[in-house]
Design a protein around this motif. Structure first.
Motif, PDB file in Angstrom:
ATOM      1  N   THR A 103      -3.719   3.837  -0.796  1.00 27.48           N
ATOM      2  CA  THR A 103      -4.758   3.796   0.235  1.00 27.48           C
ATOM      3  C   THR A 103      -4.911   5.109   0.988  1.00 27.48           C
ATOM      4  OG1 THR A 103      -3.153   2.890   1.804  1.00 27.48           O
ATOM      5  CG2 THR A 103      -4.511   1.324   0.584  1.00 27.48           C
ATOM      6  N   THR A 162       0.841  -1.194   0.000  1.00 31.44           N
ATOM      7  CA  THR A 162       0.000   0.000   0.000  1.00 31.44           C
ATOM      8  C   THR A 162       0.877   1.245   0.000  1.00 31.44           C
ATOM      9  OG1 THR A 162      -0.179   0.131   2.410  1.00 31.44           O
ATOM     10  CG2 THR A 162      -1.805  -1.219   1.249  1.00 31.44           C
ATOM     11  N   TYR A 185       0.116  -2.710  -6.442  1.00 31.00           N
ATOM     12  CA  TYR A 185       0.110  -1.779  -5.313  1.00 31.00           C
ATOM     13  C   TYR A 185      -1.169  -0.958  -5.317  1.00 31.00           C
ATOM     14  CZ  TYR A 185       4.863  -2.946  -4.038  1.00 31.00           C
ATOM     15  OH  TYR A 185       5.969  -3.615  -3.612  1.00 31.00           O
ATOM     16  N   THR A 186      -1.542  -0.472  -4.145  1.00 30.04           N
ATOM     17  CA  THR A 186      -2.774   0.296  -3.983  1.00 30.04           C
ATOM     18  C   THR A 186      -2.477   1.597  -3.243  1.00 30.04           C
ATOM     19  OG1 THR A 186      -4.015  -1.767  -3.814  1.00 30.04           O
ATOM     20  CG2 THR A 186      -5.148   0.241  -3.140  1.00 30.04           C
TER      21      THR A 186
END
Length: 700
Positions: free
Chosen positions: A333, A303, A330-331
């Motif tokens: 967040t 993240t 991947y994020t």
């Protein structure tokens, strides 16, 4: 005298005695030589050799590490006092290249493998292994092979050094290959890892070199990394994967923030995502950090977080746009980038023929998205042009959304208009789609308004064309329909209708709308005054044209109505009048006439001009109906009097004005008397308001 025969007989005993003496004297000599030779071999560092003695003759045995060692042992042993000869039966140990040694730890198990130069070295190594850790089980000691080829230096010392490092790890391996030392394993914690690295790199015994330090740091979860901009550069903290990631990362920092001083506080740790993907995510984050002078970016496993204040709209737009290109796997967040501040904080949602246009500023991407969703829901299928930019310095996001969505809800009821905001003020302006929409908007502004906002409305009624309005009087009462231009004027018209129609039901189905011609309210009020004089009829407006139809109560009223309307209608209005006259009324007795007049006076009152004697237009309908009632008793005398808190002369003049009106309505002047003393007094309002006469009409 020699007695040789006797001597010969004693010779065997003598020989036996001599042999015994020699035998028993040899053993101490051999033992002494063996002891002294052992001590010598220890002193010269050649304990691998061993000497056995046959008398004073030495038999030398053992496996030598080198030919020089054999020569040395032979030479030194031959010099030993008491040694007559040396029989060298030693051999050379096999030579091993490379000369290797390995110690492998797996929990409480320690296995030794490889070569040792001597039995003495093996014993020392075994002793150190036994003492490495409580409960450790050592295997492989007997399998250690003596061999030539040991590197220069303290071989046993470096082995014991390595075993001591293994004692710090639950599992690991040391390897010695000639003069190269390698260590691998996993440290149980960062303190141990740091100590191992310092010790191995700085305290490795002389003559040996560190070939490989492959001790793994502890695995961490989550695997976090952070980069922060500071006044003097960039600070890196958290963890970094094993391998060459650090060098690549530092190059990325230099590229993203050229010239910045780098404070590297990263720790090597295991447990990271795949390094290639991790470096791509770091590169993405650092690219955004380069646009944020006070920013912080970070990774936690897979993240990404970005925080900071954008210095301008170009930087914010670039960072916000990058949210769509986060590396695969991947994020993002957390996106806490504060946009640039603006003052004043303004925004607008405008509705036009081409669709909807959103301009100005929104406090956040989420707030903007909620407003756009509300616009799409309120205007399905309508094109939307989004020109809003994200900025700070305005209302709180939640309050901004609530206020703007409220405004959009009203905008949906407008044919055209706009919602505008400035700070904590919201205004809605435009033209309502229809009267129902206009009413709904007014109701919304009269209800619960968004918190923390002041709301302003400049919503206009719908524009209609042609502008129609009608008032129809029949047996069911008065029906008002069509459109009116203002609430205040319409309320005044309704109040006048209830009064002038003498209490008949008033059914209002009209609606507010724009587009009325100038003077429209004045014209409708004038039409109402004359409609009150009819038994039935209708006044209908079509823009500035009035069609007035119906049945007058008496013939003279037709011309009077026409004249009054022509005089009262504003300039530009056109009158189309078509009136019939009621057939002759049936005659009744005086009592019935009196009762009819009394009923009329109970439902209405005669009004005059303030401080004057002229009859007000609102009273014409009442007087016409009184005239009709009086005509039902053609032989009666009608007495008219006015009682009022005014001067006697004015009261008499007002009574005379009523008498004259009745005469014009067709009542014979001979039947009319003015100033009769008996009257039913109805008190008037103050002189400031239109005078309300206390009129009494007596039928005799």
């Amino acid at each position: 005298m020699c007695r040789w025969r006797a001597w010969w007989k004693g010779l065997p005993a003598l020989l036996l005695l001599l042999a015994a003496a020699i035998y028993f004297a040899r053993a101490p000599v051999e033992d002494d030589l063996a002891a002294r030779s052992g001590t010598l071999l220890m002193q010269i560092g050649e304990s691998w050799a061993h000497a056995d003695f046959n008398g004073r003759d030495a038999v030398l045995e053992g496996e030598a590490l080198s030919e020089e060692a054999r020569v040395k042992v032979r030479r030194e042993l031959a010099r030993l006092s008491g040694v007559r000869s040396v029989d060298d039966q030693t051999t050379l140990l096999p030579e091993r290249r490379p000369f290797t040694f390995t110690a492998i730890r797996d929990g409480a198990q320690l296995r030794l493998e490889g070569y040792v130069p001597s039995v003495w070295a093996r014993e020392r190594i075994a002793d150190a292994a036994e003492k490495m850790a409580p409960g450790v089980v050592v295997t492989g000691v007997k399998d250690l092979v003596r061999a030539r080829g040991v590197p220069a230096g303290d071989f046993v010392g470096v082995v014991i050094f390595g075993i001591n490092q293994l004692a710090r790890m639950p599992a690991g391996r040391i390897t010695i290959s000639d003069d190269a030392f390698s260590i691998e394993g996993r440290a149980p914690d960062f303190k141990t890892y740091d100590a191992l690295e310092v010790t191995v790199r700085s305290e490795l015994p002389a003559d040996f070199k560190l070939a490989r330090f492959a001790v793994l740091p502890p695995a961490v979860s989550p695997f976090v990394w952070q980069a922060s901009r500071e006044p003097d550069g960039v600070r890196l903290s958290g963890y970094i994967p094993l391998g060459d990631a650090r060098r690549a990362l530092l190059d990325m920092v230099r590229s993203a923030v050229p010239g910045a001083a780098i404070s590297d506080q990263l720790r090597l740790a295991d447990g990271s995502p795949p390094t290639d993907g991790w470096l791509k995510a770091v590169d993405f984050a650092l690219e955004q950090l380069g646009r944020l002078p006070d920013g912080t970016v970070g990774l936690s496993d897979t993240t990404i977080s970005i925080e900071g204040t954008a210095p301008d709209f170009a930087a914010y737009d670039a960072i916000a746009g990058a949210r769509r290109s986060v590396p695969e796997g991947y994020t993002l967040t957390r996106f806490a980038v504060t946009p640039p501040a603006v003052n004043p904080f303004t925004w607008a949602v405008m509705r036009g023929s081409a669709g909807l246009r959103l301009t100005g500023f929104a406090p956040s991407e989420d707030a903007k998205r909620l407003v756009i969703d509300a616009v799409r829901a309120g205007f399905p299928g309508v094109p939307i042009s989004d020109e809003m930019r994200i900025a700070s310095g305005g209302p709180a996001a939640e309050a901004w959304v609530n206020a703007t969505v409220f405004g959009v809800g009203q905008l949906a009821k407008l044919r055209s208009g706009q919602v505008k905001g400035k700070g904590n003020t919201l205004s809605v302006s435009g033209e309502a789609q229809d009267s129902a929409s206009y009413t709904a908007i007014r109701g919304a502004f009269a209800g619960q308004l968004p918190k923390d906002f002041s709301i302003q409305s400049d919503v206009r009624p719908p524009v209609v064309s042609p502008y129609v309005f009608g008032m129809r009087r029949d047996t069911d009462g008065l029906t008002i329909s069509g459109f009116y231009p203002s609430t205040q004027g319409h309320e005044a018209l309704i109040a006048a209708a209830k009064s002038e129609m003498l209490g008949v039901p008033v059914n209002d189905v009209s609606a507010l709308a724009s587009g009325a011609p100038d003077g429209f309210e004045q014209a409708t009020l004038a039409a109402l005054h004359e409609l009150a004089r009819l038994s039935n009829g209708e006044a209908r407006f079509d823009d500035a044209k009035l069609r007035f139809t119906g049945t007058a109560l008496y013939a003279a009223a037709v011309d009077s109505i026409r004249a009054n309307l022509e005089a009262a209608l504003p300039k530009g209005f056109v009158l189309d009048l078509s009136l019939d006259v009621v057939l002759r009324h049936e005659s009744t007795n005086n009592a019935a006439c009196q009762k009819a007049i009394d009923d009329l006076l109970a439902r209405g009152a005669i009004e005059f001009s303030p401080k004057g004697t002229a009859i007000a237009p609102v009273s014409r309908g009442l007087l016409d109906h009184i005239a009709v009632a009086a005509s039902g008793c053609p032989d009666a005398v009608i007495g008219v009097s006015v009682q009022q808190t005014t001067t006697p002369d004015r009261a008499a003049a007002r009574a005379q004005a009523v008498t004259d009106y009745l005469a014009q309505a067709g009542i014979s002047p001979e039947r009319l008397l003015t100033g009769t003393p008996s009257a039913l007094a109805i008190q008037s309002q103050s002189e400031v308001a239109p005078a309300q006469a206390g009129l009494q009409v007596i039928v005799r």
